[in-house]
Design an enzyme around this catalytic site. Sequence first.
Site, PDB file in Angstrom:
ATOM      1  N   GLU A   1       0.835  -1.560   0.047  1.00 30.80           N
ATOM      2  CA  GLU A   1       0.091   0.003   0.023  1.00 30.80           C
ATOM      3  C   GLU A   1       1.073   1.260   0.010  1.00 30.80           C
ATOM      4  O   GLU A   1       1.157   2.051   1.006  1.00 30.80           O
ATOM      5  CB  GLU A   1      -1.025   0.049   1.066  1.00 30.80           C
ATOM      6  CG  GLU A   1      -1.799  -1.254   1.662  1.00 30.80           C
ATOM      7  CD  GLU A   1      -2.675  -1.338   2.703  1.00 30.80           C
ATOM      8  OE1 GLU A   1      -2.405  -0.362   3.739  1.00 30.80           O
ATOM      9  OE2 GLU A   1      -3.234  -2.148   2.271  1.00 30.80           O
ATOM     10  N   PRO A   2       1.646   1.014  -1.146  1.00 32.38           N
ATOM     11  CA  PRO A   2       2.012   2.629  -0.431  1.00 32.38           C
ATOM     12  C   PRO A   2       2.331   3.807  -1.134  1.00 32.38           C
ATOM     13  O   PRO A   2       0.927   3.560  -2.298  1.00 32.38           O
ATOM     14  CB  PRO A   2       3.527   2.179  -2.049  1.00 32.38           C
ATOM     15  CG  PRO A   2       2.789   1.662  -2.754  1.00 32.38           C
ATOM     16  CD  PRO A   2       1.948   0.489  -2.189  1.00 32.38           C
ATOM     17  N   GLY A   3       2.518   4.629  -0.899  1.00 31.61           N
ATOM     18  CA  GLY A   3       1.501   6.491  -0.916  1.00 31.61           C
ATOM     19  C   GLY A   3       2.824   7.874  -0.845  1.00 31.61           C
ATOM     20  O   GLY A   3       2.514   7.844  -2.709  1.00 31.61           O
TER      21      GLY A   3
ATOM     22  N   ARG B   1       1.459  20.144   6.440  1.00 35.43           N
ATOM     23  CA  ARG B   1       2.795  18.956   6.721  1.00 35.43           C
ATOM     24  C   ARG B   1       3.753  19.833   7.875  1.00 35.43           C
ATOM     25  O   ARG B   1       4.085  19.229   8.886  1.00 35.43           O
ATOM     26  CB  ARG B   1       3.207  18.428   6.041  1.00 35.43           C
ATOM     27  CG  ARG B   1       2.638  17.454   5.200  1.00 35.43           C
ATOM     28  CD  ARG B   1       3.277  16.561   3.768  1.00 35.43           C
ATOM     29  NE  ARG B   1       4.518  15.448   4.092  1.00 35.43           N
ATOM     30  CZ  ARG B   1       5.382  15.478   4.785  1.00 35.43           C
ATOM     31  NH1 ARG B   1       5.853  16.546   4.273  1.00 35.43           N
ATOM     32  NH2 ARG B   1       6.061  14.993   5.285  1.00 35.43           N
TER      33      ARG B   1
ATOM     34  N   TYR C   1       3.626  18.192  11.083  1.00 37.22           N
ATOM     35  CA  TYR C   1       4.559  16.952  11.389  1.00 37.22           C
ATOM     36  C   TYR C   1       5.530  17.667  12.071  1.00 37.22           C
ATOM     37  O   TYR C   1       6.830  16.527  11.425  1.00 37.22           O
ATOM     38  CB  TYR C   1       4.610  16.347  10.131  1.00 37.22           C
ATOM     39  CG  TYR C   1       3.203  15.830   9.688  1.00 37.22           C
ATOM     40  CD1 TYR C   1       2.061  14.374  10.825  1.00 37.22           C
ATOM     41  CD2 TYR C   1       2.810  16.200   8.446  1.00 37.22           C
ATOM     42  CE1 TYR C   1       1.605  14.389   9.746  1.00 37.22           C
ATOM     43  CE2 TYR C   1       1.572  15.243   8.255  1.00 37.22           C
ATOM     44  CZ  TYR C   1       0.524  14.438   8.814  1.00 37.22           C
ATOM     45  OH  TYR C   1      -0.052  13.860   8.739  1.00 37.22           O
TER      46      TYR C   1
ATOM     47  N   CYS D   1      -3.336  33.243   9.625  1.00 38.44           N
ATOM     48  CA  CYS D   1      -3.439  34.703  11.454  1.00 38.44           C
ATOM     49  C   CYS D   1      -3.057  33.506  12.356  1.00 38.44           C
ATOM     50  O   CYS D   1      -4.218  33.583  13.443  1.00 38.44           O
ATOM     51  CB  CYS D   1      -4.483  34.941  11.391  1.00 38.44           C
ATOM     52  SG  CYS D   1      -4.911  36.484  10.042  1.00 38.44           S
ATOM     53  N   GLU D   2      -1.664  33.288  12.210  1.00 41.83           N
ATOM     54  CA  GLU D   2      -1.564  31.624  13.073  1.00 41.83           C
ATOM     55  C   GLU D   2      -0.693  31.862  13.195  1.00 41.83           C
ATOM     56  O   GLU D   2       0.556  31.784  12.023  1.00 41.83           O
ATOM     57  CB  GLU D   2      -2.196  30.015  12.894  1.00 41.83           C
ATOM     58  CG  GLU D   2      -3.427  30.107  12.466  1.00 41.83           C
ATOM     59  CD  GLU D   2      -3.957  29.807  14.369  1.00 41.83           C
ATOM     60  OE1 GLU D   2      -3.291  30.011  14.778  1.00 41.83           O
ATOM     61  OE2 GLU D   2      -5.427  29.527  13.958  1.00 41.83           O
TER      62      GLU D   2
ATOM     63  N   TYR E   1      -0.260  14.110   0.497  1.00 40.17           N
ATOM     64  CA  TYR E   1      -0.583  14.656   1.997  1.00 40.17           C
ATOM     65  C   TYR E   1      -0.382  15.934   1.628  1.00 40.17           C
ATOM     66  O   TYR E   1      -0.186  16.607   2.717  1.00 40.17           O
ATOM     67  CB  TYR E   1       0.800  14.524   3.262  1.00 40.17           C
ATOM     68  CG  TYR E   1       0.304  12.607   3.192  1.00 40.17           C
ATOM     69  CD1 TYR E   1      -0.269  12.063   3.637  1.00 40.17           C
ATOM     70  CD2 TYR E   1       1.567  11.743   2.658  1.00 40.17           C
ATOM     71  CE1 TYR E   1      -0.945  11.138   3.964  1.00 40.17           C
ATOM     72  CE2 TYR E   1       1.960  10.239   2.949  1.00 40.17           C
ATOM     73  CZ  TYR E   1       0.842  10.267   3.647  1.00 40.17           C
ATOM     74  OH  TYR E   1       0.787   8.492   4.322  1.00 40.17           O
TER      75      TYR E   1
HETATM   76  C1  LIG Z   1      -1.211   5.988   5.146  1.00 40.86           C
HETATM   77  C2  LIG Z   1      -1.639   4.634   4.945  1.00 40.86           C
HETATM   78  C3  LIG Z   1      -0.688   3.755   3.906  1.00 40.86           C
HETATM   79  C4  LIG Z   1       0.910   5.012   2.995  1.00 40.86           C
HETATM   80  O1  LIG Z   1       1.546   5.399   3.676  1.00 40.86           O
HETATM   81  P1  LIG Z   1       2.654   5.619   3.154  1.00 40.86           P
HETATM   82  O2  LIG Z   1       3.701   5.595   4.230  1.00 40.86           O
HETATM   83  O3  LIG Z   1       2.394   6.738   1.995  1.00 40.86           O
HETATM   84  O4  LIG Z   1       3.303   5.050   2.050  1.00 40.86           O
HETATM   85  C5  LIG Z   1      -0.878   2.337   3.462  1.00 40.86           C
HETATM   86  N1  LIG Z   1      -1.510   1.900   4.148  1.00 40.86           N
HETATM   87  C6  LIG Z   1      -2.381   2.904   4.900  1.00 40.86           C
HETATM   88  C7  LIG Z   1      -3.298   1.649   5.688  1.00 40.86           C
HETATM   89  C8  LIG Z   1      -2.892   4.226   5.478  1.00 40.86           C
HETATM   90  O5  LIG Z   1      -3.285   4.182   6.414  1.00 40.86           O
END
Ligand SMILES: *Cc1c(COP(=O)(O)O)cnc(C)c1O
Length: 422
Positions: free
Chosen positions: A276-278, A315, A319, A347-348, A376
């Site tokens: 599940e890469p994002g 971000r 973070y 305004c923060e 993100y």
């Molecule tokens: C956020 C998330 C991802 C993606 O994470 P990355 O760090 O962006 O790769 C994959 N799976 C789940 C369940 C998530 O909540």
Amino acid sequence: MQHIRYQNSAMQVEEIAISDLASRYPTPFYCYSANAFRQQYRRFANAFADFPALICYALKVNSNQAILKILAAEGAGADVVSQGELRRALAAGIPAGKIVFSGVAKTAAEIEFALQQGIHCFNVESESELYQISQVAEQTNNTAAISLRINPDVDAGTHAKISTGKSENKFGIPWKLALQTYQLAASLPGIKVTGIDMHIGSQISKISAFDQSIARLVDLIAQLRELDINIQHIDFGGGLAIPYTAEDIDEQTLLAEYAAVISRYASQLNCQLIFEPGRFIAGNAGVLVTKVIYVKPVQQKTFLIVDAAMNDLIRPTLYDAWHHVAPVIEPQTDAPTTVVDVVGPVCETGDYLALDRSMPKVAAGELLVLHSAGAYGAVAASTYNSRPLIAEVLVDGNREHLIRPSPSYQQLIDLDSVPDWL
Ligand SMILES: *Cc1c(COP(=O)(O)O)cnc(C)c1O
């Protein structure tokens, strides 16, 4: 970052100069490189080409329909965390059979919709959710394929707000309770156990954290098979880190190390592998383009006040994230530098995009980019301070397209409804 770089002293996304884009689209805006998305997807997929693997792009990092189309054409599946994301994935042509549904709070309505579509699997995060899925599946004459998201209680060595695999985090089922929860799942009507799942956090460069977590899952798979609970896929989640600075992580090396760990386990598993890469796919495929409105020197430092703000890119505030800031016109290598804070109009006090940066002198009106803003970024934007969501522009070779226009002020106001008694 080969698709986004200086070319003849002007920053370009693929074949188009950002200053040209800024003459056509008012700043601030996000700009993405289609080929950077393709390249990252292919790098990731190639690392697991020897296995039956399904790459489920995590929609939450960047879910623009145009981006999803690019990835769908590459063969990507999707990891979704809401009905909205599921609908986005389907609308972009990602087949339901390649979609996994994650998240701690799936509602009965979301479960029913996902079952109707025939998704690949629900990644279940609690006993209560198991009962809920079982009930909805039974009532609608469906069978729900499920995996349990196991919380391996491993420290991923990442920022506290993006760590998800420790026992104190809200995510997953404690690994010590995994066997009994699987036995419960196997006994429930409307449920078919198909897999096991983890996702231990984000921006992880500590490969040993993946290794330790996977070891726990692999151990569970063996125990489950002894109980006749046949695990057919293992989902490793996302979380692989990307470089945010030039000196940072070497991404190719990290991917190779990650793939080596997975391969070591996977060769004996006889399972489908799901990822599940994002961030890895999207992070360095986009920039945020912004213009300097004012330069404000104070006694201690200089503020570069720009037209982008925390509502456009949260971000840094949320973070403590670090985005490399660079002028769109390449500075001379010997240009004098000053230390600046890059701040926005909101305004923060927390409204900053970069702090204490040594940068070549820039003047009001100049364009800057914040790098690594493809993940993100736009998805987490808000209209705080009544600032309309900013535009997103896609570049693909020498072509460009406004893949999301910025709403007008009137459209923003028209979202509200005033009762007729006022
Ligand atoms: C956020 C998330 C991802 C993606 O994470 P990355 O760090 O962006 O790769 C994959 N799976 C789940 C369940 C998530 O909540």
